[in-house]
Design an enzyme around this catalytic site. Structure first.
Site, PDB file in Angstrom:
ATOM      1  N   TYR A  16      -6.301  -1.151  -6.762  1.00 31.05           N
ATOM      2  CA  TYR A  16      -5.645  -2.345  -6.219  1.00 31.05           C
ATOM      3  C   TYR A  16      -4.924  -2.076  -4.900  1.00 31.05           C
ATOM      4  O   TYR A  16      -4.707  -0.941  -4.520  1.00 31.05           O
ATOM      5  CB  TYR A  16      -4.758  -3.044  -7.233  1.00 31.05           C
ATOM      6  CG  TYR A  16      -3.560  -2.324  -7.819  1.00 31.05           C
ATOM      7  CD1 TYR A  16      -2.951  -1.243  -7.230  1.00 31.05           C
ATOM      8  CD2 TYR A  16      -3.009  -2.798  -9.011  1.00 31.05           C
ATOM      9  CE1 TYR A  16      -1.846  -0.648  -7.791  1.00 31.05           C
ATOM     10  CE2 TYR A  16      -1.905  -2.211  -9.584  1.00 31.05           C
ATOM     11  CZ  TYR A  16      -1.325  -1.130  -8.973  1.00 31.05           C
ATOM     12  OH  TYR A  16      -0.224  -0.547  -9.532  1.00 31.05           O
ATOM     13  N   GLU A  17      -4.635  -3.171  -4.201  1.00 27.29           N
ATOM     14  CA  GLU A  17      -4.118  -3.128  -2.822  1.00 27.29           C
ATOM     15  C   GLU A  17      -5.088  -2.404  -1.882  1.00 27.29           C
ATOM     16  O   GLU A  17      -4.669  -1.807  -0.882  1.00 27.29           O
ATOM     17  CB  GLU A  17      -2.724  -2.482  -2.764  1.00 27.29           C
ATOM     18  CG  GLU A  17      -1.679  -3.186  -3.602  1.00 27.29           C
ATOM     19  CD  GLU A  17      -1.539  -4.665  -3.281  1.00 27.29           C
ATOM     20  OE1 GLU A  17      -1.875  -5.067  -2.158  1.00 27.29           O
ATOM     21  OE2 GLU A  17      -1.088  -5.412  -4.167  1.00 27.29           O
ATOM     22  N   GLY A  18      -6.366  -2.488  -2.178  1.00 29.39           N
ATOM     23  CA  GLY A  18      -7.387  -1.853  -1.352  1.00 29.39           C
ATOM     24  C   GLY A  18      -7.838  -0.547  -1.958  1.00 29.39           C
ATOM     25  O   GLY A  18      -7.035   0.371  -2.148  1.00 29.39           O
ATOM     26  N   ARG A  55       0.829  -1.212   0.000  1.00 28.41           N
ATOM     27  CA  ARG A  55       0.000   0.000   0.000  1.00 28.41           C
ATOM     28  C   ARG A  55       0.862   1.260   0.000  1.00 28.41           C
ATOM     29  O   ARG A  55       0.582   2.216  -0.732  1.00 28.41           O
ATOM     30  CB  ARG A  55      -0.948  -0.017   1.198  1.00 28.41           C
ATOM     31  CG  ARG A  55      -2.093  -0.993   1.020  1.00 28.41           C
ATOM     32  CD  ARG A  55      -2.959  -1.135   2.249  1.00 28.41           C
ATOM     33  NE  ARG A  55      -4.109  -1.998   1.945  1.00 28.41           N
ATOM     34  CZ  ARG A  55      -5.042  -2.340   2.809  1.00 28.41           C
ATOM     35  NH1 ARG A  55      -4.973  -1.911   4.064  1.00 28.41           N
ATOM     36  NH2 ARG A  55      -6.044  -3.112   2.450  1.00 28.41           N
TER      37      ARG A  55
END
Length: 596
Positions: free
Chosen positions: A439-441, A299
């Site tokens: 992506y990655e949250g 992140r």
């Protein structure tokens, strides 16, 4: 045009804002002083500019090819990755005992920015490998560390992160991939994973997949997830039963192969038995805890992707604005002038520049806090730095990537109609940036984390500690009479108070009215990002003001002017965001779903 690393600003931020000198006094980092940082960044810039950046356009127009489970990466990528690994860039921040450089995260962060600015698609492979290394160093056994880490650092192998399944996107409680324990304590895995970045490629000898799966007796939900190391090639040279079924066709980052992986599908049976061979990392049912080590690293790195691509888009927009001649100057001119002289074009370029510089400064400061949280000898200072870093991670990820989309979109606008034409290259930055908020949250996931875990959990104590630092900066600004400093002090004060007010609202209402609070979580993240970014821009103003500073006049004047723009055009948004957070929740909550 290609990419030129903004080394002057990077080194200024590292030394003057992030506190490299303090980081270099930490145990183990004594060699990481300003001279070392400058040499590392200069060499990294040379490598990225000469080797990596020229492949950016190539990868976009010639994406990886897929045939029968095998993936051939874009032209030049395989050779560039070998050079990248041989030069030691994969290991910049990783332990020297495994072949890494052992440098602070602060220095590594600048290298990460440059790599992503040069070629975002290429940089995704090292990004995921960094996460795998961090997970192994934190949760792996000594034997697993010895087996995998050095190979990941030297580029012989790369790493992936396998969470998502067709039915389990952000809700990992729905993960169905199963892992069955064997007599030799290995496991056999069965399932499908999607959106696996560099899940299959030809740039390294082996790929080490980090896979979330569920053992047969595991409890339901996320508490029943375990993390497994699943190599593409086993230790004896056997091909593991991991098969790349296809590659996704994407809006952007086209040169990054995004794979659908099948585990235990029978394409490559191991010893005539079903299932892909995997090895448990840590303990059963603690997989999500371990995976979050990778996710937090990723992140933060995705936030640096946003900053990198924003810088690249800004540089291209400036060059085009200097070259493009159109329309007379509003104050009068004999003929058309370069569009960089037109007020709205200047406004757009300042928007791009100020956003990028603020996000860079905040990310570097956060990286330094990470270094302090891990290595400072004083446990109280370690704890305070950890609180600051953890608060900043969702902001670096969410705010910097949302910023990147806006900056790259503005870059297209500066180009006008030519920005919409692929040949100019401006569109690629916009397309590439668009994935970063997902992506990655997603941004909402980052914002929900910021509200619940980083703000409400400690009743806003971390925010109040940051606000105290911001207020001290305001007082320093007021010691100067120049209008830019006074304006910044006024706007920063309003932003700080807006952040504190919104934080108090969250703490008071998160339990009794959670839907209303969380409907404002993304505005809260943006409010925090704008305020902290403004704080860093204010600190920059102070560093270059007055006599006795060691920076040239042009640099100082430009830094002050950019910060002044930030105060007058960006910090002013914080008051609107505050009202949205505190009064706008119910208009969202009470809108009936059936009415959409």
């Amino acid at each position: 045009m290609t990419y030129t690393a903004p080394l002057k600003d990077m080194l200024f931020v590292m030394n003057e804002l992030a506190g490299l000198n303090e980081v270099a006094q930490l145990p183990g980092y004594e060699e990481a002083a300003a001279e070392t940082a400058g040499a590392v960044l200069e060499e990294n810039a040379r490598f990225v500019q000469e080797i990596i950046a020229p492949l950016n356009r190539v990868g976009d127009t010639q994406p990886p090819s897929y045939e029968g489970g095998a993936v051939k990466t874009s032209p030049g990528f395989k050779q560039a990755f070998k050079q990248f690994a041989a030069a030691g860039w994969q290991g910049v921040q990783h332990p020297a005992e495994f072949g890494g450089g052992g440098l602070p995260k602060l220095i590594a962060t600048a290298c990460t920015e440059m790599l992503n600015a040069g070629n975002l698609s290429f940089a995704l492979c090292p990004l995921l490998t960094d996460g795998a290394i961090e997970a192994l160093m934190t949760a792996g056994t000594p034997e697993q560390q010895q087996r995998y880490v050095a190979k990941l650092i030297d580029g012989s192998w790369t790493g992936t992160m396998n969470l998502t399944e067709p039915q389990a996107g952000s809700d990992l409680s729905l993960v169905r991939t199963k892992a069955v324990k064997q007599a030799d304590n290995s496991y056999r895995l069965f399932g499908q994973k999607i959106y696996i970045t560099y899940g299959e490629h030809d740039m390294a000898d082996n790929i080490i997949h980090m896979v979330l799966a569920r053992t047969p007796e595991a409890p339901e939900g996320v508490k029943g997830l375990s993390l497994f190391i699943v190599p593409k090639i086993l230790e004896d040279g056997t091909r593991n039963d991991v098969f790349c079924a296809s590659l996704e066709h994407k809006l952007g980052i086209k040169a990054s192969p995004t794979a659908v992986l099948l585990y235990g599908d029978g394409k490559y049976p191991v010893n005539d038995a079903p299932g892909a061979v995997g090895y448990l990392m840590g303990e059963e049912n603690r997989g999500l805890e371990y995976m979050f080590i990778m996710m937090n690293a990723a992140r933060f790195a995705v936030g640096m992707q946003g900053i990198g691509v924003a810088e690249r888009a800004y540089q291209k927009a400036v060059q085009y604005a200097r070259d493009r001649v159109q329309s007379r100057d509003l104050s009068g001119s004999e003929g058309p002038v370069a569009i960089i002289h037109h007020p709205d074009v200047k406004r757009m370029l300042l928007f791009m520049r100020a956003n990028t510089e603020a996000a860079r400064a905040l990310a570097y400061w956060a990286a330094a806090q990470c270094d302090l949280s891990l290595h400072h000898p004083d446990p109280i200072k370690r704890q305070q730095a950890r609180i600051f870093y953890e608060y900043c991670v969702p902001i670096v990820k969410g705010f910097s990537t949302e910023m990147a989309v806006e900056v790259c979109s503005t870059g297209v606008q500066v180009h006008g109609g030519m920005g919409f034409i692929e040949e100019t290259g401006a569109a690629q930055y916009y397309r590439d940036a668009r994935i970063l908020t997902i992506y990655e949250g997603t941004t909402a996931i980052q914002a929900n984390d910021l509200v619940s875990r980083k703000t409400a959990r400690d009743a806003g104590a971390g925010v109040k500690a940051l606000a105290a630092l911001i207020e001290a900066t305001e007082q320093q600004l007021l010691l100067h009479s120049a209008k830019p400093m006074v304006d910044m002090a006024h706007q920063l004060s309003q932003a700080r108070q807006a952040l504190l007010s919104a934080t108090d609202y969250i703490v008071r209402n998160v339990r009794q009215d959670p839907k209303a609070v969380f409907s404002g979580s993304v505005p809260y993240l943006k409010l925090a990002g704008l305020t902290l970014g403004g704080w860093q821009m204010a600190c920059a103003m102070l560093r270059v003001s007055g006599t006795g500073n060691r920076f040239d006049a042009d640099f100082c004047n430009t830094k002050i002017a950019t910060a002044h723009y930030y105060a007058q055009h960006l910090l002013t948004h914080t008051l609107v965001l505050e009202r949205t957070i505190m009064t706008g929740g119910h208009s969202v909550v009470f809108f009936e779903s059936a009415n959409f």
